[in-house]
Design a protein around this motif. Structure first.
Motif, PDB file in Angstrom:
ATOM      1  N   LEU B   3       0.836  -1.196   0.000  1.00  0.00           N
ATOM      2  CA  LEU B   3       0.000   0.000   0.000  1.00  0.00           C
ATOM      3  C   LEU B   3       0.874   1.249   0.000  1.00  0.00           C
ATOM      4  O   LEU B   3       0.625   2.193  -0.754  1.00  0.00           O
ATOM      5  N   ALA B   4       1.902   1.256   0.854  1.00  0.00           N
ATOM      6  CA  ALA B   4       2.785   2.423   0.929  1.00  0.00           C
ATOM      7  C   ALA B   4       3.440   2.692  -0.427  1.00  0.00           C
ATOM      8  O   ALA B   4       3.523   3.833  -0.878  1.00  0.00           O
ATOM      9  N   VAL B   7       0.881   4.178  -2.889  1.00  0.00           N
ATOM     10  CA  VAL B   7       0.577   5.582  -2.608  1.00  0.00           C
ATOM     11  C   VAL B   7       1.766   6.466  -2.986  1.00  0.00           C
ATOM     12  O   VAL B   7       1.605   7.520  -3.607  1.00  0.00           O
ATOM     13  N   VAL B  32      -8.045  12.862  -3.417  1.00  0.00           N
ATOM     14  CA  VAL B  32      -6.964  11.877  -3.540  1.00  0.00           C
ATOM     15  C   VAL B  32      -7.235  10.735  -2.564  1.00  0.00           C
ATOM     16  O   VAL B  32      -7.142   9.554  -2.928  1.00  0.00           O
ATOM     17  N   GLN B  33      -7.557  11.088  -1.335  1.00  0.00           N
ATOM     18  CA  GLN B  33      -7.818  10.047  -0.334  1.00  0.00           C
ATOM     19  C   GLN B  33      -9.004   9.202  -0.768  1.00  0.00           C
ATOM     20  O   GLN B  33      -8.957   7.977  -0.699  1.00  0.00           O
ATOM     21  N   PHE B  36      -8.059   6.731  -3.498  1.00  0.00           N
ATOM     22  CA  PHE B  36      -7.360   5.543  -2.990  1.00  0.00           C
ATOM     23  C   PHE B  36      -8.296   4.626  -2.222  1.00  0.00           C
ATOM     24  O   PHE B  36      -8.196   3.400  -2.297  1.00  0.00           O
ATOM     25  N   VAL B  37      -9.229   5.222  -1.486  1.00  0.00           N
ATOM     26  CA  VAL B  37     -10.191   4.397  -0.752  1.00  0.00           C
ATOM     27  C   VAL B  37     -10.996   3.551  -1.743  1.00  0.00           C
ATOM     28  O   VAL B  37     -11.195   2.350  -1.540  1.00  0.00           O
ATOM     29  N   LEU B  40      -8.949   0.711  -3.108  1.00  0.00           N
ATOM     30  CA  LEU B  40      -8.802  -0.409  -2.175  1.00  0.00           C
ATOM     31  C   LEU B  40     -10.101  -1.196  -2.057  1.00  0.00           C
ATOM     32  O   LEU B  40     -10.086  -2.425  -1.992  1.00  0.00           O
ATOM     33  N   ARG B  41     -11.203  -0.491  -2.054  1.00  0.00           N
ATOM     34  CA  ARG B  41     -12.479  -1.200  -1.933  1.00  0.00           C
ATOM     35  C   ARG B  41     -12.793  -1.989  -3.196  1.00  0.00           C
ATOM     36  O   ARG B  41     -13.459  -3.003  -3.152  1.00  0.00           O
ATOM     37  N   ILE B  43     -10.536  -3.279  -5.283  1.00  0.00           N
ATOM     38  CA  ILE B  43      -9.322  -3.943  -5.784  1.00  0.00           C
ATOM     39  C   ILE B  43      -9.625  -5.341  -6.344  1.00  0.00           C
ATOM     40  O   ILE B  43      -8.949  -5.835  -7.248  1.00  0.00           O
ATOM     41  N   ARG B  44     -10.652  -5.990  -5.841  1.00  0.00           N
ATOM     42  CA  ARG B  44     -10.977  -7.322  -6.356  1.00  0.00           C
ATOM     43  C   ARG B  44     -11.551  -7.270  -7.775  1.00  0.00           C
ATOM     44  O   ARG B  44     -11.501  -8.249  -8.506  1.00  0.00           O
TER      45      ARG B  44
END
Lengths: 275, 162
Positions: B3-4, B7, B32-33, B36-37, B40-41, B43-44
């Motif tokens: 993740l780091a 980003v 931006v946040q 990324f959220v 991640l949600r 990503i599948r």
């Protein structure tokens, strides 16, 4: 390359009829934007941690590297090997169902080691140039890749043999599962390891397959034929079918496999040194 | 750790993109946040080896559109001209909009939404025409025509200023 030069090149690609893209490139390059600091990026990462999807136990197991390696290798192993093994096992089951074999080896017990040994021998095939190119291009060692493939092929044959044995035990009253499994397991393990070792030593998978199958074929034939000659008796390799020799066969198989993998590793290092 | 790295690789460019889309740093950081959220949600749903950057910017673009569709949030540099200097967050923000930068910022913000997106994605985020076409769900020819019209308009404004 400066931002302006980069932008000018992009503009020239998209705007070939425009005579002077320099002005536009200069203006575009002038529009700077705020840059996040390292601390801001770190804070963002921390805030996002709570959004990371939770991995289930199955996900974690699925990401375990040996499983990933096995899944990757399945695609590389020749399809003919899977099909041939399945065909031989089916043949073994059908002929066992259709024949009376008394107290001798069942057709399945004869054919199961054949399928496994042939499949294993063909894994180490120097003609698979593309496979070796892939191996050279990946960080995984040849030993690890071969071990993964051995696991796949042997495991596949083992699974088929077990399934065939269970079917026979259910369909034929005079067949007991455990004795049947034991009748082919040790020879299968030993012959597979022998085929692999011979392939490595000779550098030829066909030679490895042929010699190991000759041993087994000779044993099966001479076992069913009354033998008076001590030489022929010795050549029949009675240990392959001897109940008491099974642990030794498995031990010998482990040794042959270990030596074969060690030799493969040495060859890899020599190639690496030469490169 | 993954993740780091993700980003770190995309934060700066994504912030720049959303700043150019909205004109507001604080809003850009929030977006931006949120981008990324959503990554991640979702990503599948991302299928590797599909390129990641167009997917990322597709999410960011949709978020920006949702914001600037609302009339009160419509981006204009002129709003910043009216703001008192002390309301600006930092001295570098004043510098960012000086001179030539202001000219191009004004020109780009005056473009229709699709042209602005195409220009910013092409020249600042350096996406290929095919990637922009995939993001916008339009043919490559449409992207080229949006870029062409946008650049012509930009050029007219720039030449006027010069």
């Amino acid at each position: 390359m400066t931002d302006e030069e980069r932008l000018k090149r992009l503009l020239q690609d998209d705007w070939p009829d425009e005579e002077d893209t320099g002005i536009t490139a200069r203006q575009l390059a002038a529009w700077r934007v705020p840059q996040p600091t390292a601390a801001e990026t770190t804070q963002l990462v921390e805030r996002l941690q709570t959004e990371l999807p939770r991995r289930s136990l199955w996900d974690r197991i699925g990401e375990w590297w040996p499983l990933l390696l096995l899944r990757a290798q399945i695609r590389i192993v020749r399809r003919e090997i899977w099909a041939a093994s399945a065909l031989v096992m089916v043949l073994g089951v059908i002929t066992t169902l259709g024949t009376e074999f008394g107290s001798g080896l069942t057709p399945l017990a004869i054919l199961a080691p054949v399928a496994a040994a042939a499949g294993v021998a063909l894994l180490y095939d120097g003609d698979l140039a593309l496979v070796f190119e892939l191996e050279d291009a990946t960080p995984a060692s040849l030993r690890r890749l071969l071990l993964a493939r051995l696991t796949l092929i042997f495991g596949f044959n083992l699974g088929l043999s077990l399934a065939g044995s269970m079917i026979l035990a259910v369909l034929k009253a005079d067949i007991l599962l455990w004795p049947l499994v034991l009748s082919w397991f040790a020879p299968m393990v030993f012959l597979s390891a022998l085929a692999f070792w011979l392939s490595v030593v000779s550098g030829d998978s066909v030679a490895g397959m042929v010699f190991s199958l000759l041993f087994w074929g000779g044993h099966v034939v001479l076992r069913t034929t009354p033998i008076s000659s001590p030489l022929l008796h010795a050549l029949s390799l009675p240990g392959l079918g001897d109940v008491n020799a099974r642990p030794m066969l498995v031990g010998a198989a482990v040794l042959l496999l270990a030596v074969g993998l060690w030799m493969v590793g040495r060859m890899e290092r020599r190639i690496g040194d030469a490169g | 750790m993954a993740l780091a790295r993700l980003v770190e690789r995309h934060h700066s460019l994504l912030l720049g993109f959303l700043y150019r889309m909205t004109g507001d740093r604080a809003l850009a950081e929030d977006l931006v946040q949120e981008t990324f959220v959503r990554v991640l949600r979702g990503i599948r749903q991302y299928d590797y080896p599909r390129p990641f950057k167009p997917w990322l910017y597709s999410i960011a673009t949709h978020l920006a559109r949702d914001h600037y569709k609302r009339a009160e949030m419509r981006y204009t540099v002129l709003m910043l001209e009216d703001a008192a200097e002390e309301e600006m967050d930092a001295p570098e923000e004043r510098l960012l909009l000086d001179g030539a930068a202001r000219q191009v910022a004004v020109a780009i913000t005056q473009l229709p939404d699709h042209q602005r997106e195409a220009v910013v994605l092409r020249y600042y985020q350096e996406l290929s025409l095919a990637e922009i076409a995939e993001m916008m769900q339009v043919p490559v020819g449409t992207v080229k025509s949006r870029l062409s019209l946008g650049l012509k308009r930009l050029r007219e404004v720039v030449v006027e200023q010069e």
